[in-house]
Design a protein around this motif. Structure first.
Motif, short mmCIF file in Angstrom:
data_model
loop_
_atom_site.label_atom_id
_atom_site.label_comp_id
_atom_site.label_asym_id
_atom_site.label_seq_id
_atom_site.Cartn_x
_atom_site.Cartn_y
_atom_site.Cartn_z
N LEU A 266 0.64 -1.16 -0.06
CA LEU A 266 0.09 0.08 0.14
C LEU A 266 0.73 1.22 -0.06
N LYS A 267 0.70 2.15 -1.05
CA LYS A 267 1.58 3.23 -1.27
C LYS A 267 0.90 4.37 -1.82
N CYS A 268 1.16 5.73 -1.36
CA CYS A 268 0.71 6.82 -1.90
C CYS A 268 1.80 7.77 -2.34
N GLY A 269 1.71 8.50 -3.41
CA GLY A 269 2.89 9.47 -3.81
C GLY A 269 1.94 10.43 -4.81
N GLY A 270 2.54 11.78 -4.71
CA GLY A 270 2.15 12.96 -5.51
C GLY A 270 0.70 12.97 -4.73
N SER A 271 0.35 13.16 -3.62
CA SER A 271 -0.87 13.21 -2.99
C SER A 271 -1.72 14.67 -3.24
N ASP A 272 -2.81 14.63 -2.99
CA ASP A 272 -3.56 15.95 -3.10
C ASP A 272 -4.58 15.94 -2.10
N SER A 297 -1.68 -7.41 4.01
CA SER A 297 -1.48 -6.05 3.36
C SER A 297 -0.24 -5.35 4.17
N LEU A 298 0.55 -4.64 3.30
CA LEU A 298 1.74 -4.22 3.81
C LEU A 298 1.87 -2.63 3.70
N LEU A 299 1.78 -1.97 4.96
CA LEU A 299 1.66 -0.18 4.81
C LEU A 299 3.08 0.43 5.22
N THR A 300 3.66 1.42 4.41
CA THR A 300 4.90 1.83 4.84
C THR A 300 4.78 3.25 4.97
N GLU A 301 5.83 4.17 4.40
CA GLU A 301 6.10 5.52 4.74
C GLU A 301 6.01 6.09 6.12
N VAL A 302 6.79 5.76 6.86
CA VAL A 302 6.74 5.87 8.45
C VAL A 302 6.81 7.35 8.55
N PRO A 303 7.44 8.37 7.96
CA PRO A 303 7.30 9.79 8.47
C PRO A 303 5.73 10.08 8.20
N GLU A 304 5.02 9.49 7.48
CA GLU A 304 3.87 9.84 6.69
C GLU A 304 2.81 9.22 7.82
N MET A 305 3.41 8.66 8.99
CA MET A 305 2.44 8.17 9.96
C MET A 305 2.50 9.16 10.99
N LEU A 413 2.25 -7.21 -5.51
CA LEU A 413 1.86 -6.16 -6.20
C LEU A 413 1.62 -5.00 -5.47
N ILE A 414 1.57 -3.62 -6.01
CA ILE A 414 1.60 -2.41 -5.11
C ILE A 414 0.38 -1.76 -5.63
N LEU A 415 -0.47 -1.18 -4.66
CA LEU A 415 -1.67 -0.33 -4.92
C LEU A 415 -1.07 0.97 -4.61
N PHE A 416 -1.02 1.87 -5.50
CA PHE A 416 -0.41 3.09 -5.43
C PHE A 416 -1.41 4.27 -5.79
N THR A 417 -1.73 4.91 -4.82
CA THR A 417 -2.68 6.01 -4.95
C THR A 417 -1.86 7.36 -5.32
N THR A 418 -2.48 8.39 -6.23
CA THR A 418 -1.78 9.28 -6.48
C THR A 418 -2.68 10.53 -6.98
N GLY A 419 -2.59 11.70 -6.71
CA GLY A 419 -3.36 12.84 -7.02
C GLY A 419 -2.88 13.76 -8.02
N ARG A 420 -1.42 13.51 -8.23
CA ARG A 420 -0.79 14.67 -9.07
C ARG A 420 -0.22 13.92 -10.31
N GLY A 421 0.06 12.31 -9.87
CA GLY A 421 0.52 11.32 -10.99
C GLY A 421 2.07 11.08 -10.82
N THR A 422 2.28 9.99 -11.36
CA THR A 422 3.80 9.57 -11.34
C THR A 422 3.98 8.33 -12.45
N PRO A 423 4.96 8.42 -13.44
CA PRO A 423 5.18 7.40 -14.02
C PRO A 423 5.64 6.13 -13.73
#
Length: 500
Positions: A266-272, A297-305, A413-423
């Motif tokens: 579970l990952k997010c990047g370019g959030s809005d 399910s695996l959740l990371t991004e510790v500083p964003e906790m 596999l990774i579920l990657f959420t994004t509000g601004r987009g990344t390739p």
């Protein structure tokens, strides 16, 4: 002057979220009422629902996300110019477990997928060959071998041959070298790779002899080693070893396996401003369905906790896990302090442009990807996931570093959420979920699924079912994600300590 829509996420919130751009004088309507905008507010940003005095908490998601640094009139834009974080320094935590409802799967949804059962019992969702280098000096040689082998072997039961470049492995010491070895070992273990060729130069700190000690438990048939300084023709010898791995890979075929064998990152990047309203809670609903069926399910991004960590702590399955979560959070705060960085730095410029004001706001949206499941474990960087359920993984928020950490932990596999987009894409299928419809329509080469319909009246349960079915299709090989179609696969290794 016109009429525009806004959302109030929680009944106790004193801010609204602009669903569309607001002009001064517009009537802003939301479920339960309407207010007049005093100034322009960008789409996805916050509008004050009440008059706020200086120092008063700003409430979103039902929690404080900071405090007003000046008086804010009802109908005003609420953002970095008039809000500041409430966070500072380290805290003392107490375990206050919350009552948790049992997760229940949907009986109408699939409870299995078509995967590759490896000889050690692990399950992969792709049948690939991976080339991993112990040191950056051999990146181009490994890349050339991957291209040669992919041309020869792709098809006939093999999904492709891939190399993942990185610059490390030479002149690294202590934890810095350990992180490189842990990440590469996690990739070598990964069951999406039926075969792995490890390439070294021969004089690096992370030479093959040292790296072998990190590879315990990997079947001998799965892995081969090539030290370039020891052979006359690295391409001839490399292709010989890769042919052996290809023959081994072709012994595997897809078969039905329970969903309990699936591991989802579970990952997010370019959030809005919509991340915590649409895509993240939608992914949380899918995560709960996976966990309800015995999956991981695996959740990371510790500083964003940071700022939302107590929610995760109080969802810990027991006090021992709570202690691990506390250590995870405090160790990362110490990491920031050790390098002279502010622990509660504001979100990135892109996040701010998208409407996220403080770290609390970002974190409260970020952790929603973990749904409502209990936290059953905390995994050190590079460690494999061994328990079903929701686990937290040690990694920073950097997109490439964190998706690599999730992959090393075993995410299929990774579920990657994004509000601004990344390739970008991980070494494993990376299913991109847009937080808003405009991004989905603009970047169809990047985005696999649109969660933006949630602010346009679509039903969350129905969208979650659609996304869940897409996950099963990806896992079963019936669908390739955009990153796979584009050939965008990358890794990045967490770096700390001293490099000479």
């Amino acid at each position: 002057m016109g009429t525009v829509r806004a959302l109030r996420i929680h009944e106790s919130d004193n801010v609204l979220i602009a669903v569309e751009s607001v002009a001064a004088g517009d009537t802003v309507v939301f479920a339960g009422g309407a207010i007049q905008a005093l100034e322009a507010v960008p789409r996805g940003h916050k509008i004050s629902l009440t008059d706020l005095a200086e120092g008063e908490p700003v409430i979103k998601y039902g929690y404080p996300i900071g405090h007003a640094t000046a008086s804010i009139a009802k109908g005003s834009w609420v953002h970095t110019h008039n809000v500041r974080t409430n966070l500072s320094g380290k805290e003392i935590y107490r375990y206050e477990p919350v009552a948790r409802r049992a997760l229940v799967g949907n009986p109408d949804l699939p409870t299995s997928f078509e995967g590759y059962v490896r000889e050690n019992g692990e399950v992969g969702i792709r049948n690939e060959i991976w080339i991993l280098n112990t040191v950056g000096c051999v990146n181009k040689t490994a890349e050339t071998l991957a291209r040669m082998a992919d041309t020869e072997f792709r098809g006939d039961g093999i999904d492709g041959v891939y190399h993942f470049a990185h610059p490390y492995g030479c002149s690294q010491l202590g934890d810095d070298l350990k992180y490189t070895q842990q990440a590469l070992a996690g990739l070598a273990r990964h069951p999406n790779a039926a075969g792995v060729l490890v390439i070294g130069l021969g004089c690096e700190n992370n030479r093959i002899q040292a790296f072998r000690a990190c590879l315990e438990g990997i079947p001998e048939e799965k892995i081969r080693f090539l030290s370039l300084q020891e052979v006359e023709d690295e391409y001839e010898e490399g292709m010989r070893l890769l042919r052996e791995l290809a023959a081994y890979a072709r012994t595997f075929v897809r078969e039905s396996v329970p969903l309990a064998r699936l591991k989802v990152g579970l990952k997010c990047g370019g959030s809005d401003g919509f991340s915590g309203i649409t895509a993240n809670p939608l992914v949380g609903a899918v995560s709960d369905l996976v966990v309800a069926n015995g999956g991981t399910s695996l959740l990371t991004e510790v500083p964003e906790m940071f700022g939302a960590e107590t929610i995760l702590m109080n969802r810990a399955a027991n006090e021992a896990v709570f202690g691990k979560v506390v250590s995870l959070i405090d160790d990362f705060k110490d990491y920031y302090t050790r390098h002279g960085q502010v622990i509660y730095e504001n979100p990135s410029p892109g996040n701010k442009d998208g409407g996220i004001t403080t770290l609390e706001e970002k974190s409260l949206g970020c952790i929603q990807k973990g749904g409502t499941a209990a936290v059953v474990d905390v995994l050190p960087y590079g460690a494999p996931s061994t328990q079903p359920g929701l686990s937290l993984v040690q990694s920073p928020g950097n997109d490439m570093v964190s998706v690599t950490a999730l992959t090393a932990a075993g995410a299929h596999l990774i579920l990657f959420t994004t509000g601004r987009g990344t390739p970008m894409g991980a070494a494993v299928p990376t299913l991109k979920i847009s937080t808003n419809t405009s991004l989905f329509e603009k970047k169809k080469n990047w985005i696999d699924f649109n969660a933006g319909g949630l602010v346009e009246g679509e039903d969350k349960a129905e969208l979650a079912v659609s996304l869940y079915r897409m996950v099963i299709d990806v896992a079963s090989g019936r669908m390739k994600t955009r990153n796979e179609q584009n050939g965008f696969r990358e890794i990045a290794i967490f770096k700390d300590g001293v490099t000479l």
